[in-house]
Design a protein around this motif. Sequence first.
Motif, short mmCIF file in Angstrom:
data_model
loop_
_atom_site.label_atom_id
_atom_site.label_comp_id
_atom_site.label_asym_id
_atom_site.label_seq_id
_atom_site.Cartn_x
_atom_site.Cartn_y
_atom_site.Cartn_z
N ALA A 136 0.83 -1.21 0.00
CA ALA A 136 0.00 0.00 0.00
C ALA A 136 0.86 1.26 0.00
CB ALA A 136 -0.93 -0.01 1.21
N VAL A 137 1.99 1.23 0.73
CA VAL A 137 2.88 2.40 0.75
C VAL A 137 3.49 2.65 -0.62
CG1 VAL A 137 5.03 3.29 1.69
CG2 VAL A 137 3.36 2.22 3.22
N VAL A 138 3.90 1.59 -1.31
CA VAL A 138 4.59 1.73 -2.59
C VAL A 138 3.62 2.03 -3.72
CG1 VAL A 138 5.99 0.52 -4.31
CG2 VAL A 138 6.51 0.28 -1.86
N ALA A 139 2.50 1.31 -3.76
CA ALA A 139 1.60 1.42 -4.90
C ALA A 139 0.39 2.31 -4.64
CB ALA A 139 1.12 0.02 -5.31
N GLY A 140 0.19 2.75 -3.40
CA GLY A 140 -1.00 3.55 -3.10
C GLY A 140 -0.90 4.97 -3.63
N GLU A 141 -2.05 5.61 -3.71
CA GLU A 141 -2.13 6.99 -4.19
C GLU A 141 -2.81 7.86 -3.14
OE1 GLU A 141 -4.21 6.90 -7.86
OE2 GLU A 141 -2.64 5.81 -8.95
N GLY A 142 -2.56 9.16 -3.22
CA GLY A 142 -3.19 10.10 -2.30
C GLY A 142 -2.72 9.88 -0.87
N ARG A 143 -3.71 9.73 0.02
CA ARG A 143 -3.38 9.54 1.43
C ARG A 143 -3.12 8.08 1.78
NH1 ARG A 143 -7.31 11.21 5.50
NH2 ARG A 143 -8.77 10.06 4.18
N THR A 144 -3.31 7.19 0.83
CA THR A 144 -3.19 5.76 1.12
C THR A 144 -1.82 5.39 1.69
OG1 THR A 144 -4.82 5.22 -0.58
CG2 THR A 144 -3.37 3.44 0.16
N PRO A 145 -0.71 5.87 1.11
CA PRO A 145 0.59 5.50 1.70
C PRO A 145 0.74 5.95 3.15
CG PRO A 145 0.90 6.36 -0.51
CD PRO A 145 -0.54 6.62 -0.15
N TRP A 146 0.23 7.17 3.47
CA TRP A 146 0.33 7.65 4.85
C TRP A 146 -0.56 6.84 5.80
CZ3 TRP A 146 4.16 10.64 6.25
CH2 TRP A 146 4.77 11.43 5.29
N LEU A 147 -1.74 6.48 5.33
CA LEU A 147 -2.60 5.64 6.16
C LEU A 147 -1.98 4.27 6.38
CD1 LEU A 147 -6.10 6.50 4.61
CD2 LEU A 147 -5.30 7.08 6.91
N ALA A 148 -1.37 3.73 5.33
CA ALA A 148 -0.72 2.42 5.47
C ALA A 148 0.46 2.50 6.43
CB ALA A 148 -0.26 1.91 4.10
N LEU A 149 1.25 3.58 6.35
CA LEU A 149 2.37 3.75 7.25
C LEU A 149 1.91 3.87 8.70
CD1 LEU A 149 5.41 4.15 7.65
CD2 LEU A 149 5.06 6.60 7.23
N ALA A 150 0.85 4.64 8.93
CA ALA A 150 0.31 4.78 10.29
C ALA A 150 -0.21 3.44 10.81
CB ALA A 150 -0.80 5.83 10.30
N ALA A 151 -0.87 2.68 9.93
CA ALA A 151 -1.37 1.37 10.33
C ALA A 151 -0.24 0.42 10.68
CB ALA A 151 -2.24 0.79 9.23
N LEU A 152 0.86 0.48 9.92
CA LEU A 152 2.01 -0.37 10.23
C LEU A 152 2.60 -0.01 11.59
CD1 LEU A 152 3.90 -0.58 6.80
CD2 LEU A 152 2.78 -2.45 8.03
N LEU A 153 2.74 1.29 11.85
CA LEU A 153 3.26 1.71 13.15
C LEU A 153 2.35 1.27 14.30
CD1 LEU A 153 4.58 5.33 12.48
CD2 LEU A 153 5.92 3.33 13.13
N LEU A 154 1.06 1.23 14.04
CA LEU A 154 0.11 0.86 15.09
C LEU A 154 0.04 -0.65 15.30
CD1 LEU A 154 -2.15 1.62 17.08
CD2 LEU A 154 -3.74 1.56 15.15
N VAL A 155 0.16 -1.43 14.23
CA VAL A 155 -0.09 -2.87 14.30
C VAL A 155 1.18 -3.68 14.59
CG1 VAL A 155 -0.85 -4.88 12.98
CG2 VAL A 155 -2.13 -2.73 12.85
N VAL A 156 2.30 -3.31 13.97
CA VAL A 156 3.50 -4.14 14.07
C VAL A 156 4.01 -4.25 15.52
CG1 VAL A 156 5.93 -4.30 13.41
CG2 VAL A 156 4.20 -3.88 11.67
#
Length: 235
Positions: free
Chosen positions: A45-65
């Motif tokens: 999602a970070v690499v292929a996402g568009e708009g806010r998707t990469p930032w949302l994916a990054l935040a989700a990774l920080l929250l879940v991992v």
Amino acid sequence: MTTPEHPSPPPPAAPSVKDRVYRSPAGIAGGVLLLAIVCWLGIDAVVAGEGRTPWLALAALLLVVPPVVAFTLRPAVFAGGDRLRVRNPLRVVTLPWGSIAALRSGYSNEVVTGPGAKYQLWAIPVSLRGRKKAARREARRGVGDGPGRGRGGLGGGRSGSALGFGFGGGRATAEAADEPLRAETDKVMDELRGLWDARREAETAQGEPGVRWAYEILAPAAAGAVLLAVLLALG
């Protein structure tokens, strides 16, 4: 004529007890699998996402991992000569052997201090299935100890093979065979109790328990939660 006095050699140092480390293989395997799935989805999602998707994916990774690591890969129990160190998901508890009042096994394995504080041993989970399996094996072994069979019989079979077919020289194996079968985590708790019983009176094993929060887990998870909340609030 006087001869110089030779200094007496220093007393030998007390033998050091090498740390024993206990972990949950099932927890590690599950954690690796979960991390592989989460990282694959998040990085994609970070690499292929568009708009806010990469930032949302990054935040989700920080929250879940961090929680996944905390509850699967992180738990461990370190048993040394002077203390027991329990690394649970969110805390690290250091307990000198002299400060421990009991090591208990019920529906969970836990250590109890003198004042009555209890700390669960996440790295040594109780396996009710393992206990039932050991009980069934013990029952089957008891049934096989009938006349002409069993632990000392000459009738061959599995027990006779374990004892060297009754020809002698298998005394140590016979004593091991007489011990009741137990689940693996119960054996681990027996080892810890034996070490505690041997070291709790030692002078170097005295002191107060220490508790430290796992900020290396809490900080990134909190940062991920804040970032995700901000991104969702901004729409």
